[in-house]
Design a protein around this motif. Structure first.
Motif, short mmCIF file in Angstrom:
data_model
loop_
_atom_site.label_atom_id
_atom_site.label_comp_id
_atom_site.label_asym_id
_atom_site.label_seq_id
_atom_site.Cartn_x
_atom_site.Cartn_y
_atom_site.Cartn_z
N PRO A 1 39.95 59.71 86.49
CA PRO A 1 39.03 58.74 86.40
C PRO A 1 37.57 59.23 87.23
O PRO A 1 37.59 59.93 88.18
N PRO A 2 36.30 58.88 86.70
CA PRO A 2 35.12 59.45 87.17
C PRO A 2 34.97 58.65 88.78
O PRO A 2 34.85 57.35 88.68
N VAL A 3 34.96 59.34 89.71
CA VAL A 3 34.97 58.80 91.19
C VAL A 3 33.65 59.39 91.66
O VAL A 3 33.60 60.72 91.70
N VAL A 4 33.03 58.84 92.62
CA VAL A 4 31.74 59.21 93.41
C VAL A 4 31.99 58.88 95.00
O VAL A 4 33.08 57.94 94.88
N MET A 5 31.39 59.44 95.65
CA MET A 5 31.52 59.10 97.25
C MET A 5 30.07 59.29 97.66
O MET A 5 29.41 60.24 97.45
N PHE A 6 29.81 58.33 98.82
CA PHE A 6 28.75 58.54 99.61
C PHE A 6 29.51 58.31 101.16
O PHE A 6 30.34 57.53 101.40
N SER A 7 28.70 59.18 102.02
CA SER A 7 29.06 59.14 103.31
C SER A 7 27.91 58.48 104.11
O SER A 7 26.82 58.88 104.00
N SER A 8 28.33 57.62 105.17
CA SER A 8 27.23 56.85 105.85
C SER A 8 27.51 57.49 107.34
O SER A 8 28.57 57.31 108.05
N GLY A 9 26.31 57.54 108.32
CA GLY A 9 26.45 57.76 109.72
C GLY A 9 26.47 56.26 110.26
O GLY A 9 25.51 55.68 110.58
N GLY A 10 27.63 55.83 110.49
CA GLY A 10 28.00 54.47 110.91
C GLY A 10 28.17 53.63 109.96
O GLY A 10 27.95 53.81 108.71
N ARG A 11 28.20 52.09 110.24
CA ARG A 11 28.52 51.06 109.33
C ARG A 11 27.33 50.39 109.05
O ARG A 11 26.80 49.45 109.45
N LYS A 12 26.58 51.30 108.31
CA LYS A 12 25.07 50.69 107.68
C LYS A 12 25.32 49.63 106.73
O LYS A 12 26.46 49.49 106.11
N ASP A 13 24.26 49.09 106.29
CA ASP A 13 24.55 47.75 105.16
C ASP A 13 25.20 48.20 104.11
O ASP A 13 26.13 47.29 103.63
N SER A 14 24.84 49.41 103.41
CA SER A 14 25.50 49.61 102.30
C SER A 14 27.05 49.72 102.24
O SER A 14 27.88 49.30 101.44
N ILE A 15 27.54 50.39 103.42
CA ILE A 15 28.96 50.45 103.59
C ILE A 15 29.65 49.07 103.98
O ILE A 15 30.63 48.74 103.38
N GLN A 16 28.92 48.39 104.53
CA GLN A 16 29.49 46.86 105.03
C GLN A 16 29.45 46.10 103.60
O GLN A 16 30.65 45.28 103.54
#
Length: 199
Positions: A52-67
């Motif tokens: 299936p289509p899967v994307v990934m983003f990586s965050s330097g620390g637990r920023k708002d988007s990740i949380q």
């Protein structure tokens, strides 16, 4: 020159991000449980699977988007076209908790069909995503403090004006790419190269 990253490079700025370039920009929108929309660009982003289509983003620390993605289980990735580059850059500002980057940067929200997170109304395309996993990025010495968020694409929005003969027309969409330092790639030259039919 040669250098080992752990020992330093001796240059005015780290060249790593300039070497691994260009990179697509993950312009990630989420909505927290209080209903506040969040929007932030991530320079470490890409597609990692098509079926299936899967994307990934990586965050330097637990920023708002990740949380928020972790709590709600969803996010939207918005395509950054040249007309939106200034607004995209504005959304990188560290606004306080509870401030929507949409309003602060003059962007209109649009609703999604499947997820509750909003999308950028004027984006050439947007991908509705359901979180499949969030994992810590590990180096040789253990965890780095960076987090990767993977999401399966469950809905795709395309501005009809960006289609030419049934194809998403990148010459019209004019993708903005992330380069090194403070640099971005604009108006890329596009060439079509057929795959070889024999070795």
């Amino acid at each position: 020159m040669f250098f080992e990253p752990a020992s330093g490079h001796g240059l005015p700025h780290n060249p790593f991000k300039a070497i691994v370039a260009p990179r697509p920009i993950g312009w990630i929108s989420t909505r927290d449980r209080d209903g506040v929309a969040n929007l932030a660009p991530y320079s470490f982003f890409n597609a990692v699977s098509d079926t299936p289509p899967v994307v990934m983003f990586s965050s330097g620390g637990r920023k708002d988007s990740i949380q928020i993605a972790e709590r709600t289980g969803e996010f939207v990735c918005n395509f950054v076209g040249e007309k939106l580059v200034a607004a995209m850059n504005q959304t990188s500002f560290a606004y306080g908790r509870g401030v929507s980057e949409f309003g602060a940067s003059g962007l209109a929200e649009a609703g999604c069909r499947i997820v509750k997170a909003p999308r950028v109304a004027d984006a050439p395309a947007s991908l509705e995503c359901v979180v499949t996993e969030i994992r810590a990025v590990r180096g040789r010495d253990g965890e780095t403090g960076n987090l990767m968020c993977f999401g399966e694409v469950v809905g795709v929005h395309i501005d009809d004006a960006m289609l030419t003969d049934g194809l998403f027309d990148l010459a019209k969409a004019k993708p903005v790419t992330r380069l090194g330092y403070l640099d971005y790639g604009l108006d890329p030259q596009i060439v079509s190269i057929a795959r070889p039919v024999r070795g």
